[in-house]
Design an enzyme around this catalytic site. Structure first.
Site, PDB file in Angstrom:
ATOM      1  N   HIS A 452       0.843  -1.202   0.000  1.00  0.00           N
ATOM      2  CA  HIS A 452       0.000   0.000   0.000  1.00  0.00           C
ATOM      3  C   HIS A 452       0.876   1.249   0.000  1.00  0.00           C
ATOM      4  O   HIS A 452       1.490   1.593   1.013  1.00  0.00           O
ATOM      5  CB  HIS A 452      -0.934  -0.033   1.226  1.00  0.00           C
ATOM      6  CG  HIS A 452      -1.846   1.150   1.300  1.00  0.00           C
ATOM      7  ND1 HIS A 452      -2.270   1.702   2.479  1.00  0.00           N
ATOM      8  CD2 HIS A 452      -2.413   1.890   0.318  1.00  0.00           C
ATOM      9  CE1 HIS A 452      -3.050   2.727   2.219  1.00  0.00           C
ATOM     10  NE2 HIS A 452      -3.147   2.864   0.921  1.00  0.00           N
ATOM     11  N   LEU A 463       5.553   2.958   3.233  1.00  0.00           N
ATOM     12  CA  LEU A 463       4.915   1.853   2.511  1.00  0.00           C
ATOM     13  C   LEU A 463       4.400   0.851   3.534  1.00  0.00           C
ATOM     14  O   LEU A 463       5.139   0.442   4.436  1.00  0.00           O
ATOM     15  CB  LEU A 463       5.942   1.175   1.584  1.00  0.00           C
ATOM     16  CG  LEU A 463       5.504  -0.147   0.952  1.00  0.00           C
ATOM     17  CD1 LEU A 463       4.361   0.058  -0.044  1.00  0.00           C
ATOM     18  CD2 LEU A 463       6.677  -0.829   0.239  1.00  0.00           C
ATOM     19  N   GLU A 464       3.126   0.472   3.387  1.00  0.00           N
ATOM     20  CA  GLU A 464       2.596  -0.617   4.215  1.00  0.00           C
ATOM     21  C   GLU A 464       2.672  -1.902   3.399  1.00  0.00           C
ATOM     22  O   GLU A 464       2.158  -1.952   2.278  1.00  0.00           O
ATOM     23  CB  GLU A 464       1.124  -0.353   4.571  1.00  0.00           C
ATOM     24  CG  GLU A 464       0.903   0.707   5.613  1.00  0.00           C
ATOM     25  CD  GLU A 464      -0.585   0.869   5.959  1.00  0.00           C
ATOM     26  OE1 GLU A 464      -0.922   0.804   7.144  1.00  0.00           O
ATOM     27  OE2 GLU A 464      -1.400   1.080   5.034  1.00  0.00           O
ATOM     28  N   VAL A 465       3.311  -2.907   3.955  1.00  0.00           N
ATOM     29  CA  VAL A 465       3.331  -4.219   3.313  1.00  0.00           C
ATOM     30  C   VAL A 465       2.387  -5.121   4.095  1.00  0.00           C
ATOM     31  O   VAL A 465       2.471  -5.199   5.323  1.00  0.00           O
ATOM     32  CB  VAL A 465       4.766  -4.786   3.273  1.00  0.00           C
ATOM     33  CG1 VAL A 465       4.749  -6.281   2.999  1.00  0.00           C
ATOM     34  CG2 VAL A 465       5.583  -4.062   2.205  1.00  0.00           C
TER      35      VAL A 465
END
Ligand code: 3H9
Length: 710
Positions: A452, A463-465
């Protein structure tokens, strides 16, 4: 400890600084003691005519004072004393009876640069690894080893304040142009050049430096009246930028001013006094924690035991969806990770537009001289595209950024799996759809993951993983490492609606909608939150994100979490009136020539409310803030984030939660969980059950626990 070794090269003592067992050189108390004794020895040694200071680390000169020691400082007096000790060493270098030259390659920051400033001649390598600067204000302190005194004397007060107040560092060529260094050479001849410089000064005496700039520079830098103008302007800018929340830049101006107007000694004294005060502030403590959190995240691959896993790096990226997000992800990947990026969209005009969008990110760097022409051309050549899946067989990672619809995403996933190697990862850039449901129809669910990104991708640092239940550890590690190569700070978060960032943002945005619906003035809402420290207020943010997007996310989240997240009908009414926010020039604010003007007064009549001008800002702040804090505590306890550290970094980098407050979970700790729970109960009594403190927060308060250990 022996951090320093000395070699005598025909009467020039080459002092190599190489702190044992550390990746970077730092100025610890022991290092300073050892350096002090070394100075005495070299001063007395009749065989030594001059000194060259150089680093033994491959790509680091000195990273500054040891930041870890700040957390052990117990009083302002202790912190001031630390600064005085550093200043005394720097004074001894400045007054050293023999030429003292410094050879710099790699990061030369904070106390390290201050030591270099005290040297008689500075030679730097032209490597991109070399950077010089005073980042102290980013840690809530000021340069405490004479930096506020020597830098303005060297480069002029305007250039010095520009650097000190933003805490920015300069690359080699710019540093040289500004006069921060005297010579710039390839790394291979750095040492010899510095030795030659020392010999030259031995022979010819101390060098003279010409003052840079014309008559205007002479006036503004060299006359008390001119400088008064500079200080006043700087102060005004700082106040505008920081809203008065960050004391370090203002204190830096004070230290610079004292030194230039009342002399070096008075300036040094003021510098160490202010350093002591600043080091004790909560702002500094929070900013230091953020430094360590981001540093730790640089090494955190997102799963335990990652180092033992065999994973190959992502070398080729393919994007499905060359729209605004897809193009920006591709451009940022090419720029920072230097990988091939292949874009696919439904037709060639769309692909062309996407490639142009990606290239704009590179163009911008070229224009700002962050990229040289040959490198730019090399990077542009990495971008390609097509209206079909040709080229996808080469991809290690495919990121989809198509329309936010589960069926569309599933179809894309099935197509991508047919067109790629069976080792390729499929990442979805969804912001609302659970990764698990996209992966449900997958042939290789262990290679499906969420990535994301936040818009604008090239600027937003987070950044969201998001692994779903079936994602393999290898896939997580590959995605995290690639995200980092793209220049992002990466947090691994749970696969529940909204993930982390949107989860905690949504109740806050909903509350803003409810406030507007009650007639609370738009600008009052926004001003209240920018005064709290957010870069923009929630209503402006809604306009920026787009009201259609906001309404969609709100609906999904309401569906997932129920009543607590029920939005007002403000967005629906706005949308029914054709208002989408900035993108169509009609939102809560007015837009003239693409620029945001004041709040749009017709919004109130559209919503059927009269502006409630007398609403106290404190009420607005409490409602918005506590909506977010409650959700953050709840999501943290549900395990959406792995550690409070990730949660706070996510909030700061993802939505601009004020860094000086340390993040929402840190804020709960600072206020005290019991007090937060009490305030929520009070708000629930007035505004309804959406404010009811989460059971886990209440339990935490009852146990007297906090998110962070004391
Ligand atoms: C100062 O100087 C105050 C003075 O004016 C006054 C004093 C009285 N201290 O980032 P990395 C550690 S304030 C302690 O992964 P990179 C870092 O935590 C200082 N530790 O490497 C990490 O540890 P670990 C002003 C430090 O190559 C390891 O080194 N200076 C410090 O990506 C590797 O770091 C700054 O604010 C430090 N100063 O980047 C500069 N620096 O391996 C802060 C690094 O245990 N540092 N570590 O996780 C940086 O910006 C980057 O670390 C640097 C290297 C660019 C140097």
């Amino acid at each position: 400890m022996t951090a320093f070794s000395v070699e005598n090269e025909n009467g020039i003592a080459v002092v190599t600084f190489d702190l044992p067992g550390e990746p970077v050189n730092k100025l610890t108390g022991d290092v300073m003691d050892e350096f002090g004794s070394l100075l005495s020895r070299l001063g007395e040694d009749g065989m030594v005519r001059g000194v060259v200071l150089i680093s033994g680390k491959p790509d680091n000169f000195i990273a500054g004072a040891d930041i870890e020691q700040f957390s052990r400082l117990r009083s302002a007096a202790e912190a001031s004393a630390l600064s005085r000790e550093g200043q005394e060493i720097a004074d001894r270098v400045a007054g050293f009876p023999k030429p003292f030259v410094v050879a710099i390659h790699g990061a030369c920051l904070g106390g390290g640069f201050e030591l270099a400033l005290a040297c008689h001649w500075r030679v730097i390598s032209d490597s991109p690894k070399t950077q010089l600067g005073l980042p102290e204000v980013q840690l809530g302190i000021l340069p405490g080893v004479g930096g506020t005194q020597r830098l303005p004397r060297l480069v002029g007060v305007r250039a010095a304040l520009d650097m000190i107040l933003a805490g920015k560092s300069e690359r080699a060529d710019k540093a040289y142009r500004l006069g921060m260094a005297d010579e710039i050479v390839p790394e291979s001849i750095l040492r010899q050049t510095a030795i030659a410089a020392a010999e030259r000064i031995v022979r010819n005496g101390p060098p003279r430096r010409a003052h840079k700039g014309g008559a205007q520079a002479l006036f503004l830098d060299r006359t008390p009246i001119g400088r008064r103008i500079v200080y006043a302007q700087a102060e005004k800018q700082v106040r505008e930028r920081t809203g008065g929340h960050y004391p370090a830049p203002l204190a830096s101006i004070e230290a610079v001013k004292t030194g230039l107007e009342r002399g070096l000694n008075a300036g040094l004294k003021e510098e160490s006094r202010l350093f002591g005060e600043l080091a004790m502030t909560d702002v500094s403590r929070n900013l230091v924690q953020i430094f360590f959190a981001t540093t730790a995240l640089k090494k955190d691959d997102g799963v335990p035991g990652a180092a033992a896993l065999k994973v190959s790096p992502v070398r080729r990226l393919a994007m499905v969806g060359a729209g605004f997000m897809g193009a920006a992800i591709a451009g940022t990947a090419v720029l920072n990770a230097e990988v091939e990026a292949r874009l696919k969209d439904a037709d060639l005009p769309k692909v062309g537009k996407g490639i142009r969008g990606a290239r704009r990110i590179l163009d911008d760097r070229l224009k700002r001289r962050r990229l040289k022409q040959p490198k730019y051309e090399q990077l542009v050549a990495l971008l390609s595209g097509a209206a079909d899946y040709s080229g996808f067989l080469r991809a290690d990672l495919v990121i989809e950024a198509v329309f936010e619809d589960l069926d569309v995403k599933r179809r894309v996933l099935a197509e991508v799996e047919r067109e790629t190697r069976d080792t390729a990862i499929f990442a979805t850039n969804t912001s609302t759809i659970p990764i698990g449901s996209i992966a449900a129809g997958s042939a290789r669910p262990e290679q499906v993951i969420g990535m994301h990104f936040f818009s604008p991708v090239e600027k937003m640092p987070l950044l969201e993983v998001i692994p779903h239940a079936g994602t393999s550890a290898e896939t997580v590690v590959r995605a995290v490492r690639f995200g980092r190569k793209m220049g992002k700070t990466v947090i691994v978060v749970g696969d529940s609606p909204g993930f982390w960032v949107n989860r905690i943002l949504l109740p806050y945005m909903n509350e803003a909608g409810i406030l507007v619906r009650e007639g609370v003035p738009i600008d009052l809402i926004d001003r209240t939150m920018t005064e709290y420290g957010f870069p923009v207020g929630p209503v402006t943010l809604l306009d920026e994100v787009g009201l259609d997007v906001g309404a969609k996310v709100a609906k999904v989240m309401h569906g997932a979490y129920g009543d607590r997240l029920e939005p007002s009908d403000a967005l629906e009414r706005m949308l029914a009136d054709g208002r989408q926010g900035r993108k169509n020039g009609r939102g809560f604010y007015e837009y003239r020539d693409g620029k945001k003007a004041g709040p749009d007064a017709s919004v109130y009549s559209l919503l059927g409310v009269t502006p409630q001008e007398n609403t106290p800002a404190a009420t607005v702040e409490r409602r918005l803030l506590y909506a977010m804090l409650n959700e953050a505590a709840m999501a943290a306890h549900e395990g959406v984030i792995r550690t409070p550290r990730d949660g706070d970094i996510g909030a700061i980098f993802g939505i601009g939660y004020p860094a000086f407050r340390g993040g929402p979970l840190r804020t709960i700790d600072t206020l005290g969980p019991a007090r937060v729970a009490d305030t929520l109960r009070e708000l629930a009594g007035i505004y309804g059950h959406r404010f009811r403190p989460s059971a886990s927060l209440v339990a935490m308060a009852d146990r007297g626990e906090k998110f962070y250990p004391e």
